[in-house]
Design a protein around this motif. Structure first.
Motif, PDB file in Angstrom:
ATOM      1  N   GLU A   1      20.556  20.619   7.103  1.00  0.00           N
ATOM      2  CA  GLU A   1      19.665  21.793   7.354  1.00  0.00           C
ATOM      3  C   GLU A   1      18.497  21.407   8.373  1.00  0.00           C
ATOM      4  O   GLU A   1      18.398  22.633   9.203  1.00  0.00           O
ATOM      5  N   VAL A   2      17.889  20.638   8.056  1.00  0.00           N
ATOM      6  CA  VAL A   2      16.452  20.478   8.759  1.00  0.00           C
ATOM      7  C   VAL A   2      16.153  18.791   9.252  1.00  0.00           C
ATOM      8  O   VAL A   2      16.233  18.063   8.328  1.00  0.00           O
TER       9      VAL A   2
ATOM     10  N   ARG B   1      13.432  18.964  18.049  1.00  0.00           N
ATOM     11  CA  ARG B   1      14.659  19.957  18.268  1.00  0.00           C
ATOM     12  C   ARG B   1      15.799  19.133  18.834  1.00  0.00           C
ATOM     13  O   ARG B   1      16.934  19.619  18.781  1.00  0.00           O
TER      14      ARG B   1
ATOM     15  N   ALA C   1      17.456  17.280  16.411  1.00  0.00           N
ATOM     16  CA  ALA C   1      18.403  18.019  15.307  1.00  0.00           C
ATOM     17  C   ALA C   1      19.647  18.336  16.332  1.00  0.00           C
ATOM     18  O   ALA C   1      20.827  18.471  15.467  1.00  0.00           O
ATOM     19  N   GLN C   2      19.646  18.770  17.365  1.00  0.00           N
ATOM     20  CA  GLN C   2      20.818  19.258  18.203  1.00  0.00           C
ATOM     21  C   GLN C   2      21.793  18.026  18.270  1.00  0.00           C
ATOM     22  O   GLN C   2      23.049  18.174  18.087  1.00  0.00           O
TER      23      GLN C   2
ATOM     24  N   ALA D   1      20.787  21.925  11.612  1.00  0.00           N
ATOM     25  CA  ALA D   1      20.662  23.489  11.783  1.00  0.00           C
ATOM     26  C   ALA D   1      19.370  23.619  12.762  1.00  0.00           C
ATOM     27  O   ALA D   1      19.589  24.509  13.628  1.00  0.00           O
ATOM     28  N   ARG D   2      18.152  22.879  12.540  1.00  0.00           N
ATOM     29  CA  ARG D   2      17.308  23.323  13.259  1.00  0.00           C
ATOM     30  C   ARG D   2      16.146  21.763  13.096  1.00  0.00           C
ATOM     31  O   ARG D   2      16.453  21.120  12.139  1.00  0.00           O
ATOM     32  N   GLY D   3      15.089  21.773  13.965  1.00  0.00           N
ATOM     33  CA  GLY D   3      14.243  20.881  14.050  1.00  0.00           C
ATOM     34  C   GLY D   3      12.724  21.464  13.748  1.00  0.00           C
ATOM     35  O   GLY D   3      12.653  22.646  13.795  1.00  0.00           O
ATOM     36  N   THR D   4      12.014  20.509  12.997  1.00  0.00           N
ATOM     37  CA  THR D   4      10.677  20.908  12.804  1.00  0.00           C
ATOM     38  C   THR D   4       9.764  19.712  13.111  1.00  0.00           C
ATOM     39  O   THR D   4      10.024  18.727  12.834  1.00  0.00           O
TER      40      THR D   4
ATOM     41  N   ASP E   1      11.845  23.261   1.853  1.00  0.00           N
ATOM     42  CA  ASP E   1      12.816  24.077   2.453  1.00  0.00           C
ATOM     43  C   ASP E   1      13.924  24.432   1.172  1.00  0.00           C
ATOM     44  O   ASP E   1      14.406  23.663   0.858  1.00  0.00           O
TER      45      ASP E   1
END
Length: 371
Positions: free
Chosen positions: A40-41, A51, A54-55, A60-63, A72
């Motif tokens: 997920e993150v 980011r 994450a890719q 699914a996404r980076g933070t 989350d």
């Protein structure tokens, strides 16, 4: 009641072990079946790094906000692979948010921190597991089973060492790992804790330690000056186990020529087992009077050993470091599903911390420490 849904995963940190965790989560269902986890993150700093990772890692996404990751609602389990000084705050925040936790070793900087984390885990009712991956290899698991079956009789002596040379060069720069505040213990915290996890899994509880330790390289380059090394480069200890068996323990981060020499030997009344992580697909067994030889016999890992066949059906096609992390992810997943308990969880991890910090206490006081 077991959980069978797909687990939502958050990963904090993208260094060496962060990448290992990501690969483990991506491969756990491929190796062992079941519902694949949802990645997920991923949290890291700065945002662009998060980011990009994450890719690459399939999240699914980076933070750049780790608190956002652990709270989350899509996340069920958090992998924490950050520097040691961040472990307590992140793990306790994840547990408070109702998440299961997979935390890299060492568990904490201090015994007090580890106690707080173990209490938080018990209070949360969530599953925790620590990244002691060297207990996951087929050779180690086979050895533990042979000892349990009494193949070498009653264990009477353990000899273990974990030597690496990643800090042997005195020109290597100073870093947070060399401080008490950021890194905690040195060789004991980074390497010795792994050896303790192996030792107690094979030999049982530790009753007493008598130790010594040294900082071999006292100052290291830091910018245009030097900075003091605050923790130990090497440590040794004599062990007395609760069973009455004896032991020898040694770890070093300045042992020239060794990359990952996690070596251990268990001597029993009817035989001996020995292993070296630098040759991790070989387990050696001695049994007196064995018909094929009166020397050590090599057991080459293959599908007959636990966990190997999940990755490869053919003997002689070696098992590797990252496969150990996949086995660890599966152990966590099975614990979350209620199939088998997680080990080592935070309670067991607290025991490991008490032993390595007990060794440091013994070295500083010159006295044995009992547990």
């Amino acid at each position: 009641m077991s959980e069978t849904k797909s687990l939502g995963v958050a990963l904090i940190g993208t260094g060496f072990m962060g990448k290992c965790h990501a690969m483990a989560w991506r491969n756990v269902a491929t190796a062992f079946g079941g519902v694949p986890p949802r990645l997920e993150v991923l949290a890291d700093t700065p945002m662009e790094k998060a980011r990009t990772a994450a890719q690459a890692y399939g999240f699914a996404r980076g933070t750049d906000n780790w608190r956002e990751a652990v709270t989350d609602p899509a996340v069920d389990v958090v992998s924490i692979t950050t520097p040691n000084g961040m472990h307590r705050e992140m793990a306790e925040a994840a547990l408070a948010a109702g998440k299961h936790v997979w935390l890299e070793k060492p568990m904490a900087l201090t015994v007090a921190d580890a106690e707080s984390m173990a209490h938080a885990a018990r209070a949360s009712g969530r599953v925790t597991i620590l990244g002691y991956n060297y207990t996951r290899s087929p050779a180690f698991r086979a050895a533990a089973e042979l000892i349990r079956q009494g193949v070498i009789g009653r264990p009477i002596h353990f000899r273990g060492m974990y030597d690496e040379d990643y800090m042997a060069d005195p020109n290597l720069p100073w870093s947070w790992r060399l401080t008490r505040e950021g890194g905690g213990l040195g060789a004991l915290g980074d390497l010795g804790c792994h050896l303790v996890s192996v030792m107690i899994a094979l030999m049982g509880d530790v009753a007493r330690v008598y130790a010594q330790m040294d900082t071999v390289i006292s100052d290291r380059p830091h910018g245009s000056a030097t900075a003091r090394v605050e923790n130990e480069d090497q440590a040794q200890a004599l062990i007395r186990f609760a069973s009455g068996a004896s032991g020898e323990f040694s770890c070093s981060r300045v042992a020239r020529g060794y990359r990952c020499r996690l070596f251990w030997e268990v001597q029993g009344t009817e035989g001996t087992l020995r292993f070296d992580q630098e040759n991790m697909n070989e387990l050696w067994l001695y049994q007196p009077g064995a018909p094929e030889t009166d020397g050590f016999r090599r057991i080459l890992t293959g599908p007959a050993q636990p966990g190997f066949a999940a990755f490869c059906p053919a003997p002689g096609h070696n098992f590797g470091f990252n496969e150990q992390k996949v086995v660890e992810a599966e152990a966590l997943r099975r614990a979350i599903e209620g199939v088998t308990p997680a080990w080592p969880d935070f309670s067991a991890g607290l025991g490991i911390e008490r032993i390595i910090h007990g060794m440091a206490q013994s070295a500083m006081s010159g006295q044995a420490v009992t547990f």
